[in-house]
Structures are given as structure tokens and as C-alpha cells.
Scaffold this active site. Structure first.
Site, short mmCIF file in Angstrom:
data_model
loop_
_atom_site.label_atom_id
_atom_site.label_comp_id
_atom_site.label_asym_id
_atom_site.label_seq_id
_atom_site.Cartn_x
_atom_site.Cartn_y
_atom_site.Cartn_z
N ASP A 10 -28.93 -75.85 -9.30
CA ASP A 10 -30.02 -74.88 -9.20
C ASP A 10 -31.21 -75.66 -8.64
OD1 ASP A 10 -31.66 -72.61 -9.70
OD2 ASP A 10 -32.34 -73.56 -11.56
N ASP A 12 -35.10 -74.45 -8.65
CA ASP A 12 -36.32 -74.32 -9.45
C ASP A 12 -36.08 -74.77 -10.89
OD1 ASP A 12 -38.02 -73.05 -7.43
OD2 ASP A 12 -36.71 -71.32 -7.64
N SER A 118 -33.42 -68.26 -5.33
CA SER A 118 -34.65 -68.14 -4.55
C SER A 118 -34.42 -68.03 -3.05
CB SER A 118 -35.55 -69.34 -4.81
OG SER A 118 -36.67 -69.30 -3.95
#
Ligand code: BG6
Ligand code: MG
Length: 218
Positions: A10, A12, A118
Site C-alpha cells: 500500500d 499512503d 489512490s
């Protein structure tokens, strides 16, 4: 031979910390449009969650209803502000220990993918100067968001692998849930309660090379 062939990260909260920037942008949006001061505990509920789903979580919390046109305008406004906040991000904003871990995994022959919800991930990877370390970046557009497993499964399918050949790193409750639903070995990173992860570490510093070697060799 490694049992693990692919590590999915991932972005963020795992590779860089954008948690404040996302929440500052949401907070200003709600203040400006609805005169509401967002309650700080709402932040964790937007972690790992897509832009649209995050906005819906916040609107629902305050019993606000808007039409699709307004929803899109709010998403756009939040994103413009968020992008201005991360414009100055560079290699100094990398989470400590993230890049050495990625480099180590690559040396061990493990493929590296990004599994972020995102839409700003490609820009952020570029600003952080780490695009070249990724063999594949999942495009979250049109995929079900976390906690659904689709983002992680998409990286796995790209390389025609099985879930048992993949590990993934997440800082969010919804993200760890998504990895688990994908059937992969989940590593939760950070201070949150991630007790549903197969392994939970507070920071990458807590993950010794010996430990990660043991995990990838199975
Ligand atoms: C996740 C963040 O990585 O991406 C969430 O943790 C965010 O807070 C989501 O809502 C979507 O990001 P973006 O940049 O497309 O709005
Ligand atoms: Mg995250």
C-alpha cells in the site's frame, strides 16, 4: 526457492505518510462547504478507503445528503487541495525502512507491486523518486475499493500467481481486511489496532531481515 514471489505495498501510510494531508483536505472541505469541524476520530475511517467511499463515510456521519453532481464537485475540490499539499513531497518523505525493505525483497527475486486505492499514487511515486522499484502499479479505477480484495487480486493476476505466493503490507484496518479476503499473508504496519493481520509491526525497523527471509521462504 522462495515460496513468496510477489510483495504488494500500500502507499499512503506504508511507503509515505500522507494521513495528515488527506485529512486536512477533508477537514477544510467540510468547514468551507458545510461549516462543520470534522471530528478527528473520523480520520481512521477514511484510511485506505477510496475517495468516493471516504466522502460518503463523512457525509453519512453528519447525516448530509448531496446529489451526484455535488458529490463529484466535492471530490474534485478535496483532491485539488490534497494534490497541492503533496506537491512538495520528495525522497525525504519516505517512511523509514520502506525502501531498504523493497530493495532487499528485489535482491531476493521477489516482484514488487503497488496496491493503493489512490488515483494520485503514480504522481506520488514519481515525487518520491521510487517508480523504478515497482514491477507493477495497480490502477484502482473501476475496481471495488478496500476492504474488498480486488486491488490486491489484480496485482496477483497480473503475474499469474496464487494468493499463497503473495504477501502484502497495509496500515489501514480496511486494507488488512482486503489482503485477508484475497487469501494472502498480511503484514500490518503502524500504530492502529491491526490484530487481524497475520503479522503486525509498528514500523519497518521492527521487521528484521531474518524475519522477512523466513516469511518469503515459507
Ligand atoms: C488511500 C488513502 O490510500 O487512498 C485514503 O488511505 C484515500 O485516505 C484513498 O481516500 C484514495 O485516494 P485519492 O488520492 O485517490 O483521493
Ligand atoms: Mg494506507
Amino acid at each position: 526457492m522462495n515460496r513468496i514471489k510477489l510483495a504488494i505495498f500500500d502507499l499512503d501510510g506504508v511507503i509515505t505518510s500522507t494521513t495528515n494531508e488527506h485529512f486536512i483536505a477533508w477537514s477544510e472541505l467540510f468547514k468551507k462547504n458545510f461549516g462543520i469541524d470534522l471530528s478527528p476520530e473520523l480520520e481512521v475511517r477514511t484510511r485506505g478507503v477510496s475517495r468516493r467511499d471516504s466522502l460518503n463515510v463523512l457525509l453519512d456521519h453528519y447525516d448530509l445528503a448531496v446529489d451526484e453532481k455535488k458529490l463529484k464537485a466535492l471530490m474534485e475540490e478535496k483532491n485539488e487541495h490534497y494534490r497541492s499539499l503533496i506537491e512538495t513531497f520528495d525522497a525525504s518523505d519516505l517512511m523509514e525502512g520502506a525502501l531498504p525493505l523493497i530493495e532487499y525483497l528485489r535482491e531476493q527475486g521477489v516482484l514488487i507491486a503497488l496496491g493503493s486505492a489512490s488515483r494520485n499514487a503514480p504522481m506520488l511515486l514519481k515525487n518520491l523518486g521510487i517508480e523504478a522499484f515497482f514491477d507493477f502499479v495497480v490502477d484502482p479505477a473501476g475496481k471495488k475499493g478496500k476492504p474488498e480484495p480486488d486491488i490486491f487480486l489484480s496485482a496477483m493476476r497480473h503475474f499469474e500467481l496464487e494468493a499463497s505466493e503473495c504477501i502484502a503490507f497495509e496500515d489501514a484496518v480496511a486494507g488488512v481486511e482486503a489482503i485477508n479476503r484475497a487469501g494472502m499473508f498480511s503484514i500490518g504496519v503502524g500504530d492502529e489496532d491491526l490484530s487481524h493481520a497475520d503479522l503486525h509491526i509498528k514500523t519497518f525497523k521492527a521487521l528484521s531481515l531474518r524475519k522477512i527471509k523466513g516469511i518469503i521462504q515459507g
